[in-house]
Design an enzyme around this catalytic site. Structure first.
Site: not given
Ligand code: A3P
Length: 287
Positions: A45, A251, A47, A131, A222, A101, A123
């Site tokens: 979570k 989000k 990025g 998240s 996003f 991970h 993050r």
């Molecule tokens: P949120 O749940 O806060 O929206 P991972 O890929 O490590 O599982 O992380 C997922 C998180 O990264 C989610 O956060 C997701 O929305 C966010 N995310 C993925 N792509 C993104 C982008 N292009 N811009 C901003 N946030 C992004």
């Protein structure tokens, strides 16, 4: 379902058993890296999916096909997941791109010998928690978060999938061969994606025109990434990930923890953070 039913304890860290059967963890341990491999490393979570979009676009010189023809979990597969054993990664042309991970001290022996390039994405842990709270609630192979206060305690104690955020970040910050590791935060990506893509391009020793970098940054916004069916997990059946409850690309902002945690919960989080991170010299953007 409980941790005992859904998770396997691997090197002291919970991993979802569904995605990490013993044979996939054995494959991971025996994996042989190449020096030009690129490894995206994250605590979940933080990025991961974002970087799984950015890196292939950079490496392909901005070719949209690099992110439109393969799902993110195939184009930059997690080495520890069961899928990895089936993808014939040994035959992939260089430079290969992978994700993990796992903590630094959980890397396979070949990692320390070969020293592939690593992009470590961090993050704000309060946003990671936020998240995860939503994501764990929609995914069949994760233990449901339950009441927020309970999940908060589990998260702070590292009793969640992939263990403690604190241990993960500390392990990678104290890694050897730091010149092979790029540390970047979700918040930096959010604040200035073009600058972040430029810096990642330099780290990966690619030379791209500013126009290409701008296009990559735009694709990885996003709102645009959300539309990419190869990256938004829309292909995952509802019984595994129920995105009608909360989307995977949910989000995409920094600071959403303010909408979830009470002042007292945030204060408790900060106190634990302060204690656990007291010996860390790294200057995080969220501090
Ligand atoms: P949120 O749940 O806060 O929206 P991972 O890929 O490590 O599982 O992380 C997922 C998180 O990264 C989610 O956060 C997701 O929305 C966010 N995310 C993925 N792509 C993104 C982008 N292009 N811009 C901003 N946030 C992004």
């Amino acid at each position: 379902m409980t941790e005992a039913e859904l998770y396997t304890l691997y090197k002291g860290v919970y991993v979802p058993s569904y995605l990490h059967p013993p044979e996939s963890l054995r494959y991971y341990e025996d994996f042989t890296f190449r020096p030009d491999d690129i490894l995206i490393v994250t605590y979940p979570k933080s990025g991961t999916t974002w970087m799984q979009e950015i890196v292939p676009l950079i490496m392909s010189g901005g070719d949209p096909a690099s992110v439109e023809t393969l799902h993110n979990w195939v184009r930059v597969p997690w080495l520890e997941e069961s899928l990895a054993c089936t993808l014939n990664l040994e035959e992939r042309p260089s430079p290969r791109m992978f994700s993990t991970h796992f903590r630094y001290n959980m890397m396979p022996p070949s990692f320390y010998e070969v020293k592939p390039k690593v992009i470590y994405v961090m993050r704000n842990p309060k946003d990671v928690f936020t998240s995860a709270f939503h994501y764990f609630g929609i995914t069949s192979f994760m233990v449901k978060p339950g009441p927020l206060s309970e999940f908060l305690q589990k998260f702070l104690d590292g009793k969640v999938a992939f263990g403690s955020w604190f241990d993960h970040v500390k392990s990678w910050l104290s890694a050897e061969d730091k010149e092979r590791i790029m540390y970047i935060s979700y918040e930096e990506l959010s604040k200035d994606l073009k600058d972040s893509v430029t810096r990642i391009t330099q780290f990966l020793e690619k030379s791209l025109d500013m126009e290409v970098i701008e296009k990559i940054a735009d694709r990885c916004l996003f709102k645009n990434m959300k539309k990419n069916s190869m990256s938004n997990y829309s292909a995952v059946p509802k019984e595994f990930m129920d995105q009608t409850k909360s989307e995977f690309l949910r989000k995409g902002i920094a600071g959403d923890w303010k909408n979830l945690l009470t002042a007292a919960e945030a204060e408790h989080f900060d106190a634990v953070y302060k204690d656990k991170m007291k010996d860390v010299k790294y200057k995080f953007v969220w501090d």
